[in-house]
Design a protein around this motif. Structure first.
Motif, PDB file in Angstrom:
ATOM      1  N   PHE A 172       6.167  -2.234   6.363  1.00 33.07           N
ATOM      2  CA  PHE A 172       5.164  -1.160   5.449  1.00 33.07           C
ATOM      3  C   PHE A 172       5.296  -1.000   4.020  1.00 33.07           C
ATOM      4  O   PHE A 172       4.275  -1.768   3.184  1.00 33.07           O
ATOM      5  CB  PHE A 172       5.007   0.711   6.139  1.00 33.07           C
TER       6      PHE A 172
ATOM      7  N   THR B 181      -5.888  -5.313   4.245  1.00 31.19           N
ATOM      8  CA  THR B 181      -6.764  -4.464   5.678  1.00 31.19           C
ATOM      9  C   THR B 181      -7.493  -5.880   5.827  1.00 31.19           C
ATOM     10  O   THR B 181      -7.613  -6.144   6.958  1.00 31.19           O
ATOM     11  CB  THR B 181      -7.922  -3.656   4.405  1.00 31.19           C
TER      12      THR B 181
ATOM     13  N   CYS C 179     -10.400   0.823   7.711  1.00 32.47           N
ATOM     14  CA  CYS C 179     -10.757  -0.209   7.050  1.00 32.47           C
ATOM     15  C   CYS C 179     -12.020  -0.142   6.130  1.00 32.47           C
ATOM     16  O   CYS C 179     -11.731  -0.482   5.628  1.00 32.47           O
ATOM     17  CB  CYS C 179     -10.695  -1.250   8.032  1.00 32.47           C
TER      18      CYS C 179
ATOM     19  N   VAL D  31      -5.227  -7.185   8.689  1.00 27.22           N
ATOM     20  CA  VAL D  31      -5.416  -6.364   9.498  1.00 27.22           C
ATOM     21  C   VAL D  31      -6.901  -5.988  10.427  1.00 27.22           C
ATOM     22  O   VAL D  31      -7.025  -6.089  11.887  1.00 27.22           O
ATOM     23  CB  VAL D  31      -5.440  -4.250   9.261  1.00 27.22           C
TER      24      VAL D  31
ATOM     25  N   ALA E  68      -4.417  -1.042   2.230  1.00 30.09           N
ATOM     26  CA  ALA E  68      -3.925  -1.055   3.658  1.00 30.09           C
ATOM     27  C   ALA E  68      -3.673   0.208   4.182  1.00 30.09           C
ATOM     28  O   ALA E  68      -3.288   0.354   4.942  1.00 30.09           O
ATOM     29  CB  ALA E  68      -2.464  -2.524   3.671  1.00 30.09           C
ATOM     30  N   ARG E  69      -2.736   0.478   2.808  1.00 29.95           N
ATOM     31  CA  ARG E  69      -1.936   2.042   3.290  1.00 29.95           C
ATOM     32  C   ARG E  69      -2.866   3.158   3.265  1.00 29.95           C
ATOM     33  O   ARG E  69      -3.362   3.737   4.401  1.00 29.95           O
ATOM     34  CB  ARG E  69      -0.615   2.348   2.096  1.00 29.95           C
TER      35      ARG E  69
ATOM     36  N   LEU F 273      -0.944  -3.424  13.877  1.00 29.29           N
ATOM     37  CA  LEU F 273      -0.318  -3.351  12.997  1.00 29.29           C
ATOM     38  C   LEU F 273       0.503  -4.666  12.869  1.00 29.29           C
ATOM     39  O   LEU F 273       1.504  -5.721  12.032  1.00 29.29           O
ATOM     40  CB  LEU F 273       0.738  -2.210  12.606  1.00 29.29           C
TER      41      LEU F 273
ATOM     42  N   SER G   8      -1.440  -7.715  12.810  1.00 30.96           N
ATOM     43  CA  SER G   8      -1.393  -8.206  10.998  1.00 30.96           C
ATOM     44  C   SER G   8      -0.442  -8.897  10.072  1.00 30.96           C
ATOM     45  O   SER G   8      -0.545  -9.882   9.287  1.00 30.96           O
ATOM     46  CB  SER G   8      -2.162  -7.088  10.239  1.00 30.96           C
TER      47      SER G   8
ATOM     48  N   TYR H 264       2.505 -10.805   1.918  1.00 26.10           N
ATOM     49  CA  TYR H 264       1.890  -9.152   2.189  1.00 26.10           C
ATOM     50  C   TYR H 264       0.810  -8.646   2.868  1.00 26.10           C
ATOM     51  O   TYR H 264       0.181  -9.711   3.727  1.00 26.10           O
ATOM     52  CB  TYR H 264       0.582  -9.277   0.336  1.00 26.10           C
ATOM     53  N   ILE H 265       0.185  -8.283   2.993  1.00 25.77           N
ATOM     54  CA  ILE H 265      -0.559  -7.118   4.227  1.00 25.77           C
ATOM     55  C   ILE H 265      -1.647  -6.427   3.470  1.00 25.77           C
ATOM     56  O   ILE H 265      -1.539  -4.786   2.985  1.00 25.77           O
ATOM     57  CB  ILE H 265      -0.121  -6.576   5.442  1.00 25.77           C
TER      58      ILE H 265
ATOM     59  N   PHE I 229       2.398  -3.933   3.090  1.00 20.09           N
ATOM     60  CA  PHE I 229       0.841  -3.653   2.842  1.00 20.09           C
ATOM     61  C   PHE I 229       0.725  -3.156   1.759  1.00 20.09           C
ATOM     62  O   PHE I 229       1.235  -2.391   0.644  1.00 20.09           O
ATOM     63  CB  PHE I 229       1.512  -1.713   3.785  1.00 20.09           C
ATOM     64  N   THR I 230      -0.402  -3.433   1.303  1.00 25.00           N
ATOM     65  CA  THR I 230      -0.810  -3.475  -0.012  1.00 25.00           C
ATOM     66  C   THR I 230      -1.521  -2.019   0.004  1.00 25.00           C
ATOM     67  O   THR I 230      -1.676  -1.337   0.519  1.00 25.00           O
ATOM     68  CB  THR I 230      -2.664  -4.312   0.082  1.00 25.00           C
TER      69      THR I 230
END
Length: 186
Positions: A2, A143, A37, A146, A9-10, A126, A129, A140-141, A5-6
């Motif tokens: 996590f 949306t 999303c 995802v 995304a969070r 998740l 992703s 980074y992850i 996650f950007t």
């Protein structure tokens, strides 16, 4: 994971939990992540709305379909028709005889219900992703990752919900749109 996650995304993951809670679903599935999303202004939201997804319509499809019922699937594999059992029980005991009694919920702080856990499909989206982000060489992850993970589950609930909502979007098209969005913002 996590930590990659950007912010968007969070926010989408938090919104997925809120959507599951509002729908009175006891687990967060990939369909709730889809709602998260779509409700979060982001690359995934722009791609989904550009493909014709509407938050209200998608939410209604998720609500109508209800949460996945692993117990029903297990009973079906044994040759037990849960709908027939339900019909007979309601004929004998009245409508809603087999509906779950409301769970007692622990309340925290301002009266909000507690944590809603992820089901297998939500966790898998998740996890995937991260794989999508790494395959695109992103550290980074977002949306967008995802969304691509969800679309990679061609038989998943999120794809079925989109189909039922009249949205036709495949992973290849979404990947092209993601790359175009990322080039715009670079």
């Amino acid at each position: 994971m996590f930590e990659r996650f950007t912010r968007n995304a969070r926010t989408a993951v938090i919104t997925a939990q809120e959507e599951a809670r509002q729908l009175r679903h006891h687990r967060i599935g990939e369909e709730h992540v889809l709602l998260g999303c779509l409700a979060t202004p982001s690359v995934a939201e722009r791609i989904l709305t550009g493909a014709g997804a509407d938050l209200t319509t998608v939410r209604e499809v998720v609500r109508r379909d209800g949460p996945p019922d692993d117990d029903a699937e297990a009973l079906r594999s044994l040759g037990i028709d849960l709908e027939e059992v339900r019909r007979r029980a309601e004929a004998s005991f009245g409508p809603g005889a087999l509906d779950r009694a409301p769970r007692r919920r622990r309340l925290f702080g301002r009266g909000l219900p507690g944590h809603v856990p992820f089901d297998r499909s939500g966790k898998k989206v998740l996890e995937d992703s991260l794989r999508v982000a790494l395959s695109l060489r992103h550290n980074y992850i977002g949306t967008e990752h995802v969304l691509l993970a969800m679309l990679g589950h061609t038989e998943g609930r999120a794809v079925r919900v989109l189909r039922e909502a009249g949205v036709t979007l495949d992973r290849a098209t979404a990947t092209d749109l993601v790359l175009a969005e990322l080039r715009k913002s670079a």
